[in-house]
Structure formats: C-alpha cells, structure tokens
Design a protein around this motif. Structure first.
Motif, mmCIF file in Angstrom:
data_model
loop_
_atom_site.group_PDB
_atom_site.id
_atom_site.type_symbol
_atom_site.label_atom_id
_atom_site.label_comp_id
_atom_site.label_asym_id
_atom_site.label_seq_id
_atom_site.Cartn_x
_atom_site.Cartn_y
_atom_site.Cartn_z
ATOM 1 N N TYR A 8 18.318 -25.618 -57.583
ATOM 2 C CA TYR A 8 18.202 -25.397 -56.142
ATOM 3 C C TYR A 8 16.949 -24.593 -55.807
ATOM 4 C CZ TYR A 8 22.616 -27.521 -54.822
ATOM 5 O OH TYR A 8 23.617 -28.437 -54.577
ATOM 6 N N ARG A 9 16.612 -23.639 -56.653
ATOM 7 C CA ARG A 9 15.388 -22.872 -56.382
ATOM 8 C C ARG A 9 14.140 -23.731 -56.569
ATOM 9 N NH1 ARG A 9 11.178 -19.868 -57.822
ATOM 10 N NH2 ARG A 9 10.782 -18.127 -56.396
ATOM 11 N N ASP A 10 14.120 -24.557 -57.605
ATOM 12 C CA ASP A 10 12.967 -25.429 -57.827
ATOM 13 C C ASP A 10 12.742 -26.351 -56.633
ATOM 14 O OD1 ASP A 10 12.491 -24.280 -60.258
ATOM 15 O OD2 ASP A 10 13.067 -26.029 -61.462
ATOM 16 N N GLU A 11 13.819 -26.918 -56.094
ATOM 17 C CA GLU A 11 13.673 -27.805 -54.936
ATOM 18 C C GLU A 11 13.149 -27.044 -53.719
ATOM 19 O OE1 GLU A 11 17.461 -29.666 -54.463
ATOM 20 O OE2 GLU A 11 17.201 -30.963 -56.220
ATOM 21 N N TYR A 12 13.603 -25.815 -53.562
ATOM 22 C CA TYR A 12 13.114 -24.955 -52.475
ATOM 23 C C TYR A 12 11.613 -24.693 -52.640
ATOM 24 C CZ TYR A 12 12.162 -20.083 -50.908
ATOM 25 O OH TYR A 12 11.612 -18.930 -50.419
ATOM 26 N N MET A 13 11.163 -24.377 -53.853
ATOM 27 C CA MET A 13 9.740 -24.118 -54.077
ATOM 28 C C MET A 13 8.914 -25.384 -53.893
ATOM 29 S SD MET A 13 9.392 -20.894 -54.445
ATOM 30 C CE MET A 13 7.613 -20.991 -54.727
ATOM 31 N N ASP A 14 9.487 -26.538 -54.230
ATOM 32 C CA ASP A 14 8.781 -27.794 -53.997
ATOM 33 C C ASP A 14 8.537 -28.007 -52.504
ATOM 34 O OD1 ASP A 14 8.815 -28.238 -56.704
ATOM 35 O OD2 ASP A 14 10.392 -29.761 -56.649
ATOM 36 N N ARG A 15 9.506 -27.629 -51.679
ATOM 37 C CA ARG A 15 9.324 -27.750 -50.224
ATOM 38 C C ARG A 15 8.255 -26.783 -49.727
ATOM 39 N NH1 ARG A 15 15.006 -27.962 -50.609
ATOM 40 N NH2 ARG A 15 15.228 -25.805 -49.873
ATOM 41 N N LEU A 16 8.241 -25.569 -50.256
ATOM 42 C CA LEU A 16 7.209 -24.612 -49.857
ATOM 43 C C LEU A 16 5.820 -25.077 -50.294
ATOM 44 C CD1 LEU A 16 8.762 -21.082 -50.529
ATOM 45 C CD2 LEU A 16 8.977 -22.566 -48.519
ATOM 46 N N ALA A 17 5.762 -25.787 -51.427
ATOM 47 C CA ALA A 17 4.480 -26.281 -51.936
ATOM 48 C C ALA A 17 3.844 -27.291 -50.983
ATOM 49 C CB ALA A 17 4.673 -26.898 -53.316
ATOM 50 N N GLU A 18 4.656 -27.993 -50.231
ATOM 51 C CA GLU A 18 4.107 -28.929 -49.250
ATOM 52 C C GLU A 18 3.378 -28.173 -48.136
ATOM 53 O OE1 GLU A 18 7.282 -31.352 -47.832
ATOM 54 O OE2 GLU A 18 7.751 -32.180 -49.806
ATOM 55 N N GLU A 19 3.856 -26.976 -47.838
ATOM 56 C CA GLU A 19 3.248 -26.152 -46.791
ATOM 57 C C GLU A 19 2.018 -25.406 -47.307
ATOM 58 O OE1 GLU A 19 4.765 -22.699 -43.631
ATOM 59 O OE2 GLU A 19 6.151 -23.571 -45.089
ATOM 60 N N TYR A 20 2.066 -25.007 -48.577
ATOM 61 C CA TYR A 20 0.973 -24.227 -49.173
ATOM 62 C C TYR A 20 0.588 -24.830 -50.530
ATOM 63 C CZ TYR A 20 1.911 -20.633 -45.667
ATOM 64 O OH TYR A 20 2.077 -19.943 -44.480
ATOM 65 N N PRO A 21 -0.065 -25.985 -50.536
ATOM 66 C CA PRO A 21 -0.346 -26.676 -51.807
ATOM 67 C C PRO A 21 -1.338 -25.943 -52.703
ATOM 68 C CG PRO A 21 -1.439 -27.782 -49.969
ATOM 69 C CD PRO A 21 -0.508 -26.776 -49.363
ATOM 70 N N GLN A 22 -2.150 -25.074 -52.137
ATOM 71 C CA GLN A 22 -3.203 -24.439 -52.938
ATOM 72 C C GLN A 22 -2.659 -23.461 -53.981
ATOM 73 O OE1 GLN A 22 -2.567 -24.089 -49.677
ATOM 74 N NE2 GLN A 22 -3.568 -22.283 -48.778
ATOM 75 N N TYR A 23 -1.402 -23.062 -53.877
ATOM 76 C CA TYR A 23 -0.836 -22.084 -54.822
ATOM 77 C C TYR A 23 -0.174 -22.731 -56.035
ATOM 78 C CZ TYR A 23 -1.791 -18.848 -51.054
ATOM 79 O OH TYR A 23 -2.427 -18.105 -50.092
#
Length: 212
Positions: free
Chosen positions: A161-176
């Motif tokens: 569940y945390r990995d999926e959450y971070m994947d969603r955040l990565a769409e907003e901030y791909p540079q990290y």
C-alpha cells in the motif's frame, strides 16, 4: 518456515510498518488477524519478495484473513511527534481498522506504545475514540516478519500500500525518482532535493542532505 502464531488459542493480530527510513511520504502500517493454523507456502518477510510476489500475496492475505487494516501517518504528523511514535501511531490506526478486535498483539521490532482498545468496539474508531484503561497484551519480536505469519502478512500489506502511494506521488513529482526509491535516501533522491528543493511530502525533521 514461519510460525502460525505466538499466542495459541486466542485472537492475535500481527503488526508491522513500512517507510520508517524514508525522507518523503507517509509511514504506513498494517495489522492482520489470520485464521488459526493458517499456512501459505509463499508467505515471507516482504523484503525477501519481489514486487509481483508481494502484490499477489496481498490478494491472498486480504481474501484469507479474519481481519486486516492499514493505518497511515502523514509527513506533517511525523515531523510533529517523531518517526518512532508515528510508526506506533500508524500501527494503532491499523488495529483500529480491524473488523475483529484482537485479544493480543505481536509487533515487529523491539519497542511499541501500548494500544488501548475502544470501549465500544462497534462504534467507528478514531484517535479520539473513548478507550479502555487496560491495554491489549503485546509482544515485540525482533525480525518478527521473518518468524510469524501474521507479522509477515502485515509487512506485505504495509509495503504494497505504501509503494502504490509513492507511485502516485511520483506522478506529481517525477524528478525525485520515487517510482524507484519510494522515498528512501538514494543518491538520486538527495541530488533532486539539492537541485529542486523539498516538496510538501518531505519530512522536514529529517536530515534531507548530508552535512558537508
């Protein structure tokens, strides 16, 4: 081979967290109650499994468990109460989401803040719920996710569940590079912090860049 339970003959929930060492994102925890004498030949510590194996096992755990829950503590809360207390709070929130109240808890690690069950178990549960004065019995187990099935199951739920959450955040901030590092302090993640600054999801109480 993992043990089925620590406390035989009672309803026991295993608890674990994911994301404690990350520089960004919420910390997640899960609590799982498995049926008595449950067995699954592939169930293991989430760190020993591939992403595909974890995702498949999550489906099995959610199907087979007597009850399961996931709790989340935000970066703002982590900065306010520190990551150790945030990890315990995430576990408490996961336990609150269980459809069945356990009689005992087994916790991955060597520390835990006691969990006080709600006085009215059938009412919706929040951090402000009226609680019993008597905590549930708990046992902390170092490397418990490699020893007990319910803790291993909790580690898989928390991690996926945390990995999926971070994947969603990565769409907003791909540079990290959160798709790859999930918020952990890799060289690329820290370089992005240096180049672009922090996001609303970074834990400002952490040392985000190494000291010179």
């Amino acid at each position: 081979m993992l043990f089925c339970c620590y406390n035989k003959g009672i309803v026991e929930a295993g608890c674990d967290e994911a994301g404690r060492g990350c520089l960004a994102g919420s910390v997640f925890a899960a609590a799982v109650i498995l049926p008595p004498d449950y067995r699954h030949e592939s169930l293991n510590d989430s760190k020993q499994l591939t992403e595909r194996q974890r995702r498949a096992l999550r489906d099995d755990i959610e199907r087979d468990a007597v009850a399961w829950g996931v709790g989340i503590v935000t970066p703002e809360e982590i900065d306010r109460i520190n990551i150790l207390n945030a990890s315990f709070l995430a576990m408490h929130r996961a336990i609150d989401r269980l459809a069945v109240m356990p009689q005992a808890l087994i916790i991955d690690g060597n520390r835990f803040n006691p969990y006080y069950p709600p006085i009215n178990p059938s009412a919706p549960r929040t951090d402000d719920t009226e609680r019993s004065l008597i905590a549930l019995p708990h046992t902390t187990i170092v490397k418990g996710d490699a020893k007990y099935m319910s803790i291993a199951a909790a580690s898989i739920l928390a991690k996926t569940y945390r990995d999926e959450y971070m994947d969603r955040l990565a769409e907003e901030y791909p540079q990290y590079d959160w798709l790859s590092n999930k918020g952990y302090p890799t060289r690329k993640h820290r370089q992005a912090i240096k180049d672009y600054g922090v996001t609303p999801y970074h834990r400002l109480s952490y040392r985000l860049l190494p000291e010179k």
